[in-house]
Design a protein around this motif. Structure first.
Motif, short mmCIF file in Angstrom:
data_model
loop_
_atom_site.label_atom_id
_atom_site.label_comp_id
_atom_site.label_asym_id
_atom_site.label_seq_id
_atom_site.Cartn_x
_atom_site.Cartn_y
_atom_site.Cartn_z
N TYR A 47 -8.49 56.35 -47.26
CA TYR A 47 -9.52 56.29 -46.57
C TYR A 47 -10.61 55.41 -47.20
O TYR A 47 -11.63 55.19 -46.34
CB TYR A 47 -10.23 57.75 -46.65
N CYS A 48 -10.70 54.88 -48.24
CA CYS A 48 -11.79 54.02 -48.82
C CYS A 48 -11.28 52.62 -49.06
O CYS A 48 -12.32 51.87 -48.90
CB CYS A 48 -12.20 54.77 -50.15
N CYS B 249 -12.76 49.39 -46.97
CA CYS B 249 -14.11 48.65 -47.43
C CYS B 249 -14.33 48.54 -48.63
O CYS B 249 -14.74 47.43 -49.11
CB CYS B 249 -15.27 49.88 -46.88
N HIS B 250 -14.10 49.47 -49.50
CA HIS B 250 -14.39 49.29 -51.16
C HIS B 250 -13.33 48.47 -51.66
O HIS B 250 -13.56 48.23 -52.77
CB HIS B 250 -14.57 50.68 -51.70
N HIS C 297 -19.90 44.63 -43.25
CA HIS C 297 -20.95 45.48 -43.44
C HIS C 297 -22.11 44.83 -44.14
O HIS C 297 -21.99 44.06 -45.08
CB HIS C 297 -20.65 46.64 -44.07
N PRO D 41 -20.18 47.33 -48.73
CA PRO D 41 -19.67 48.44 -49.47
C PRO D 41 -19.93 48.56 -50.94
O PRO D 41 -19.85 47.30 -51.74
CB PRO D 41 -18.28 48.32 -49.20
N ALA D 42 -20.38 49.48 -51.51
CA ALA D 42 -20.75 49.63 -52.87
C ALA D 42 -19.45 49.19 -53.82
O ALA D 42 -18.34 49.31 -53.56
CB ALA D 42 -21.32 50.86 -53.48
N TYR E 152 -24.27 62.83 -56.91
CA TYR E 152 -24.56 61.84 -55.70
C TYR E 152 -23.56 61.45 -55.11
O TYR E 152 -23.33 61.19 -53.79
CB TYR E 152 -25.51 60.80 -56.22
N ILE F 208 -23.02 61.82 -50.97
CA ILE F 208 -22.96 60.32 -50.11
C ILE F 208 -21.35 60.58 -49.35
O ILE F 208 -21.33 60.02 -48.18
CB ILE F 208 -23.38 59.06 -50.65
N VAL F 209 -20.40 60.95 -50.09
CA VAL F 209 -19.08 61.07 -49.41
C VAL F 209 -18.98 62.19 -48.52
O VAL F 209 -18.64 61.69 -47.50
CB VAL F 209 -17.94 61.48 -50.62
N ARG G 81 -29.51 56.00 -46.45
CA ARG G 81 -28.90 54.66 -46.82
C ARG G 81 -28.06 54.35 -45.17
O ARG G 81 -28.24 54.95 -44.32
CB ARG G 81 -27.88 54.75 -47.76
N PRO H 282 -19.30 55.87 -43.95
CA PRO H 282 -19.07 56.98 -43.26
C PRO H 282 -19.33 58.40 -43.71
O PRO H 282 -19.11 58.66 -45.07
CB PRO H 282 -17.50 56.89 -42.53
N TRP I 100 -17.67 61.99 -44.75
CA TRP I 100 -16.17 62.52 -44.79
C TRP I 100 -16.14 64.01 -44.96
O TRP I 100 -14.92 64.53 -44.95
CB TRP I 100 -15.59 61.91 -46.04
N LEU J 71 -13.29 58.31 -58.75
CA LEU J 71 -14.25 57.14 -58.74
C LEU J 71 -14.88 57.08 -60.16
O LEU J 71 -15.14 56.18 -60.72
CB LEU J 71 -15.31 57.40 -57.75
C1 HEC Z 1 -16.62 51.59 -43.18
C2 HEC Z 1 -16.59 51.04 -44.45
C3 HEC Z 1 -16.47 52.17 -45.77
C4 HEC Z 1 -15.73 53.05 -45.90
C5 HEC Z 1 -14.17 53.40 -45.35
C6 HEC Z 1 -15.92 53.99 -47.18
N1 HEC Z 1 -17.23 53.53 -47.66
FE1 HEC Z 1 -18.26 54.06 -49.04
N2 HEC Z 1 -19.86 52.63 -48.88
C7 HEC Z 1 -19.74 51.80 -47.54
C8 HEC Z 1 -20.93 50.84 -47.58
C9 HEC Z 1 -21.29 50.00 -46.69
C10 HEC Z 1 -21.75 51.52 -48.64
C11 HEC Z 1 -23.16 50.95 -49.02
C12 HEC Z 1 -24.19 51.70 -48.52
C13 HEC Z 1 -25.54 51.35 -48.65
O1 HEC Z 1 -25.78 50.44 -49.64
O2 HEC Z 1 -26.66 51.64 -48.13
C14 HEC Z 1 -21.06 52.71 -49.43
C15 HEC Z 1 -21.40 53.36 -50.63
C16 HEC Z 1 -20.53 54.18 -51.26
C17 HEC Z 1 -20.92 54.97 -52.35
C18 HEC Z 1 -22.39 54.67 -53.07
C19 HEC Z 1 -22.24 54.12 -54.25
C20 HEC Z 1 -23.42 53.89 -55.10
O3 HEC Z 1 -23.43 53.34 -56.25
O4 HEC Z 1 -24.53 53.95 -54.50
C21 HEC Z 1 -19.94 55.76 -52.57
C22 HEC Z 1 -19.85 56.65 -53.96
C23 HEC Z 1 -19.00 55.50 -51.80
N3 HEC Z 1 -19.44 54.61 -50.81
C24 HEC Z 1 -17.72 56.13 -51.74
C25 HEC Z 1 -16.60 55.97 -50.63
C26 HEC Z 1 -15.41 56.76 -50.64
C27 HEC Z 1 -15.05 57.94 -51.69
C28 HEC Z 1 -14.72 56.50 -49.61
C29 HEC Z 1 -13.54 57.00 -49.07
C30 HEC Z 1 -13.60 58.44 -48.78
C31 HEC Z 1 -15.70 55.73 -48.96
N4 HEC Z 1 -16.70 55.13 -49.61
C32 HEC Z 1 -15.30 54.64 -47.65
C33 HEC Z 1 -18.64 51.66 -46.88
C34 HEC Z 1 -17.56 52.32 -46.67
#
Ligand code: HEC
Length: 141
Positions: A63-64, A67-68, A82, A86-87, A98, A102-103, A112, A117, A119, A135
């Motif tokens: 799932y992650c 982007c990540h 984006h 993505p972080a 946190y 956010i998850v 933010r 998305p 989840w 993580l």
């Molecule tokens: C469609 C793209 C996308 C997917 C898929 C996605 N993310 Fe993200 N995620 C982002 C973006 C873009 C940000 C930064 C948001 C911001 O800065 O406002 C982010 C930020 C985060 C953060 C914040 C980290 C911080 O230091 O602030 C976490 C934790 C995170 N994502 C976890 C996940 C996890 C776990 C999954 C899978 C379940 C996931 N993300 C899936 C795009 C995605």
């Protein structure tokens, strides 16, 4: 990929690991052979942090990663579309609570960017906890 997987287990089992005392790494080393350590940990020690990290890696890959990125650096195939990007989850310092927030709620849910998305409809509580543990393990000590 196997090597990476084994490195994760070794990190998790390292005696200096913060998780070790909590999860009984010694016990795990007694029961689980190196050859099928991951399957063994998930099977025999499913309530430990180590097992959660192993399951969490699968959640992350499903799932992650898009982007990540494979290594969590924020450089997945869809990262470029984006802004903000993505972080970088290796460098991330946000607390575990946190991560969970956010998850569950997504970027928009915590004020933010909505490109991250939510989840909570997609993943079970266990999967969310597992990916959170993964993580935390991804971070540099
Ligand atoms: C469609 C793209 C996308 C997917 C898929 C996605 N993310 Fe993200 N995620 C982002 C973006 C873009 C940000 C930064 C948001 C911001 O800065 O406002 C982010 C930020 C985060 C953060 C914040 C980290 C911080 O230091 O602030 C976490 C934790 C995170 N994502 C976890 C996940 C996890 C776990 C999954 C899978 C379940 C996931 N993300 C899936 C795009 C995605």
């Amino acid at each position: 990929m196997r090597a990476l997987a084994w490195a994760l287990v070794l990190t998790a089992l390292s005696p200096v690991s913060a998780f070790a005392a909590e999860a009984g790494a010694e016990q795990i080393l007694k029961v689980c052979k190196k050859t099928d350590a991951e399957d063994c940990i998930v099977r025999e020690f499913k309530h430990t942090v180590e097992a959660a990290q192993i399951r969490g890696r699968s959640v992350y890959r499903a799932y992650c990663v898009l982007c990540h990125g494979e290594s969590g650096l924020g450089d997945g195939r869809a990262a470029k579309v984006h802004t903000p990007r993505p972080a970088n989850l290796v460098a991330s310092q946000v607390p575990p609570e946190y991560i969970e927030l956010i998850v569950r709620k997504g970027g928009a849910g915590v004020g933010r960017y909505a490109g991250m998305p939510p989840w909570s409809d997609q993943l079970t509580d266990e999967q969310i906890n597992d990916v959170k543990q993964f993580l935390i393990a991804l971070r540099k000590p």
